[in-house]
Design a protein around this motif. Structure first.
Motif, mmCIF file in Angstrom:
data_model
loop_
_atom_site.group_PDB
_atom_site.id
_atom_site.type_symbol
_atom_site.label_atom_id
_atom_site.label_comp_id
_atom_site.label_asym_id
_atom_site.label_seq_id
_atom_site.Cartn_x
_atom_site.Cartn_y
_atom_site.Cartn_z
ATOM 1 N N HIS A 184 0.835 -1.207 0.000
ATOM 2 C CA HIS A 184 0.000 0.000 0.000
ATOM 3 C C HIS A 184 0.872 1.260 0.000
ATOM 4 O O HIS A 184 0.546 2.250 -0.659
ATOM 5 C CB HIS A 184 -0.913 0.001 1.233
ATOM 6 C CG HIS A 184 -2.014 -1.002 1.158
ATOM 7 N ND1 HIS A 184 -2.834 -1.298 2.226
ATOM 8 C CD2 HIS A 184 -2.437 -1.787 0.134
ATOM 9 C CE1 HIS A 184 -3.720 -2.202 1.870
ATOM 10 N NE2 HIS A 184 -3.503 -2.519 0.605
ATOM 11 N N ASP A 185 1.978 1.214 0.755
ATOM 12 C CA ASP A 185 2.898 2.355 0.789
ATOM 13 C C ASP A 185 3.437 2.659 -0.604
ATOM 14 O O ASP A 185 3.564 3.832 -0.987
ATOM 15 C CB ASP A 185 4.064 2.075 1.734
ATOM 16 C CG ASP A 185 3.667 2.110 3.205
ATOM 17 O OD1 ASP A 185 2.685 2.799 3.535
ATOM 18 O OD2 ASP A 185 4.337 1.449 4.019
ATOM 19 N N PHE A 186 3.773 1.606 -1.347
ATOM 20 C CA PHE A 186 4.287 1.817 -2.704
ATOM 21 C C PHE A 186 3.226 2.512 -3.554
ATOM 22 O O PHE A 186 3.527 3.470 -4.281
ATOM 23 C CB PHE A 186 4.688 0.485 -3.339
ATOM 24 C CG PHE A 186 5.235 0.630 -4.728
ATOM 25 C CD1 PHE A 186 6.575 0.911 -4.924
ATOM 26 C CD2 PHE A 186 4.413 0.511 -5.844
ATOM 27 C CE1 PHE A 186 7.097 1.074 -6.208
ATOM 28 C CE2 PHE A 186 4.923 0.669 -7.125
ATOM 29 C CZ PHE A 186 6.265 0.945 -7.308
ATOM 30 N N ALA A 187 1.995 2.025 -3.471
ATOM 31 C CA ALA A 187 0.912 2.631 -4.248
ATOM 32 C C ALA A 187 0.688 4.083 -3.834
ATOM 33 O O ALA A 187 0.490 4.964 -4.683
ATOM 34 C CB ALA A 187 -0.371 1.819 -4.067
ATOM 35 N N ALA A 188 0.734 4.347 -2.519
ATOM 36 C CA ALA A 188 0.490 5.707 -2.030
ATOM 37 C C ALA A 188 1.595 6.664 -2.460
ATOM 38 O O ALA A 188 1.314 7.791 -2.908
ATOM 39 C CB ALA A 188 0.377 5.681 -0.504
ATOM 40 N N LEU A 189 2.841 6.233 -2.347
ATOM 41 C CA LEU A 189 3.954 7.092 -2.770
ATOM 42 C C LEU A 189 3.860 7.409 -4.263
ATOM 43 O O LEU A 189 4.107 8.542 -4.685
ATOM 44 C CB LEU A 189 5.284 6.386 -2.479
ATOM 45 C CG LEU A 189 5.737 6.321 -1.015
ATOM 46 C CD1 LEU A 189 6.921 5.373 -0.868
ATOM 47 C CD2 LEU A 189 6.109 7.707 -0.511
ATOM 48 N N THR A 190 3.494 6.408 -5.033
ATOM 49 C CA THR A 190 3.372 6.604 -6.484
ATOM 50 C C THR A 190 2.226 7.554 -6.809
ATOM 51 O O THR A 190 2.344 8.444 -7.670
ATOM 52 C CB THR A 190 3.151 5.252 -7.187
ATOM 53 O OG1 THR A 190 4.173 4.333 -6.799
ATOM 54 C CG2 THR A 190 3.193 5.405 -8.698
ATOM 55 N N ALA A 191 1.111 7.389 -6.105
ATOM 56 C CA ALA A 191 -0.050 8.244 -6.355
ATOM 57 C C ALA A 191 0.229 9.694 -5.983
ATOM 58 O O ALA A 191 -0.154 10.620 -6.703
ATOM 59 C CB ALA A 191 -1.248 7.718 -5.564
ATOM 60 N N VAL A 192 0.912 9.904 -4.860
ATOM 61 C CA VAL A 192 1.250 11.276 -4.447
ATOM 62 C C VAL A 192 2.161 11.922 -5.483
ATOM 63 O O VAL A 192 1.979 13.090 -5.863
ATOM 64 C CB VAL A 192 1.916 11.275 -3.052
ATOM 65 C CG1 VAL A 192 2.499 12.644 -2.742
ATOM 66 C CG2 VAL A 192 0.907 10.875 -1.984
ATOM 67 N N SER A 193 3.139 11.163 -5.972
ATOM 68 C CA SER A 193 4.037 11.701 -6.994
ATOM 69 C C SER A 193 3.276 12.026 -8.272
ATOM 70 O O SER A 193 3.563 13.023 -8.949
ATOM 71 C CB SER A 193 5.155 10.688 -7.272
ATOM 72 O OG SER A 193 6.070 11.190 -8.211
ATOM 73 N N ALA A 194 2.280 11.193 -8.588
ATOM 74 C CA ALA A 194 1.494 11.412 -9.805
ATOM 75 C C ALA A 194 0.707 12.715 -9.737
ATOM 76 O O ALA A 194 0.394 13.324 -10.770
ATOM 77 C CB ALA A 194 0.544 10.238 -10.028
ATOM 78 N N ALA A 195 0.382 13.170 -8.531
ATOM 79 C CA ALA A 195 -0.361 14.424 -8.373
ATOM 80 C C ALA A 195 0.465 15.628 -8.794
ATOM 81 O O ALA A 195 -0.077 16.712 -9.005
ATOM 82 C CB ALA A 195 -0.806 14.569 -6.909
ATOM 83 N N TYR A 196 1.786 15.434 -8.935
ATOM 84 C CA TYR A 196 2.686 16.534 -9.283
ATOM 85 C C TYR A 196 3.306 16.394 -10.677
ATOM 86 O O TYR A 196 4.013 17.294 -11.117
ATOM 87 C CB TYR A 196 3.828 16.622 -8.259
ATOM 88 C CG TYR A 196 3.389 17.021 -6.884
ATOM 89 C CD1 TYR A 196 3.372 18.361 -6.492
ATOM 90 C CD2 TYR A 196 2.981 16.065 -5.964
ATOM 91 C CE1 TYR A 196 2.968 18.731 -5.218
ATOM 92 C CE2 TYR A 196 2.569 16.429 -4.690
ATOM 93 C CZ TYR A 196 2.558 17.755 -4.331
ATOM 94 O OH TYR A 196 2.145 18.107 -3.066
ATOM 95 N N ASP A 197 3.052 15.261 -11.342
ATOM 96 C CA ASP A 197 3.807 15.002 -12.563
ATOM 97 C C ASP A 197 2.953 14.208 -13.552
ATOM 98 O O ASP A 197 2.399 13.154 -13.205
ATOM 99 C CB ASP A 197 5.072 14.210 -12.212
ATOM 100 C CG ASP A 197 5.953 13.956 -13.401
ATOM 101 O OD1 ASP A 197 6.729 14.855 -13.769
ATOM 102 O OD2 ASP A 197 5.875 12.850 -13.961
#
Length: 229
Positions: A184-197
């Protein structure tokens, strides 16, 4: 009547035996607490003979560490079949298998042991992290990671290490919960990064479209929606 004769080992065979014995001892206790005398006794040879094959405990520790690092790096090797969430969960289960089997040795490696600061030890640790990094990129179908993705993957690998170390200190959280939490942490980190890029957004959309409704990524989405409600 015959008498049993101990078979004489060749040089490399004896070295490998000593590495295996040392790794077993280092897996149960911190390397600082294991003596050459213990290693010699467990191997069934004399203390001077240990020094014949290894100059000292540091060199034997580094050899055992090399074998362990190759094993640990192999835990991230996963067939490219099925959704990413399920693959990452299988990787985390094998990772925690290793941590469970080699607890004191894993902690000594990450927190500091007799080989702290040596270039050989640092190189082995880095090789495991790099192998994990490359495996994750391969599962994402990417050979050259953009800056934000590299940050996400390397941060997640560091998080997995820290989580394992904290878990070893008392094992207060069920292991299975941490395995899925790290996915879940991997998915969350990826999703947060996607909000900026935008590039990360495209990656997340590509990954999510292949995820089943009963997979770990969908489970995280359901938990977050429940929190918002």
């Amino acid at each position: 009547m015959t008498t049993g004769v101990r078979r004489r080992m060749g040089v490399e065979e004896r070295r490998q035996q000593l590495i295996g014995v040392a790794l077993e001892l280092f897996s149960r206790r911190s390397p600082d607490e294991v003596s050459i005398d213990e290693i010699a006794s467990a191997a069934g040879i004399s203390r001077p003979l240990v020094y014949h094959y290894f100059p000292g405990k540091l060199s034997l520790y580094e050899a055992a560490l090399k074998r362990a690092s190759e094993d640990l790096a192999g835990r991230f090797d996963e067939p490219h079949e099925g959704p990413l969430g399920a693959r990452l969960l299988r990787v985390m289960r094998r990772f925690f298998d290793f941590v469970d089997e080699h607890g004191p040795g894993f902690a000594a490696l990450m927190r500091g042991g007799p080989a702290v600061g040596s270039s050989a030890t640092n190189a082995l640790i880095d090789s495991v992290r790099q192998a994990a990094y490359e495996q994750i990129l391969s599962h994402l179908g990417i050979t050259e990671a953009p800056a934000r993705l590299e940050l996400v993957v390397r941060s997640w690998i560091s998080l997995a290490e820290s989580t394992a170390l904290i878990w070893l200190d008392g094992r207060r959280i069920p292991r299975g919960e941490l395995e899925i939490q790290l996915v879940h942490d991997f998915a969350a980190l990826t999703a947060v990064s996607a909000a900026y890029d935008a590039e990360m957004t495209a990656l997340v959309r590509r990954v999510v479209q292949d995820e089943p409704t009963d997979g770990p990524f969908a489970d995280l989405a359901a938990r977050l929606i429940a929190l918002a409600g």
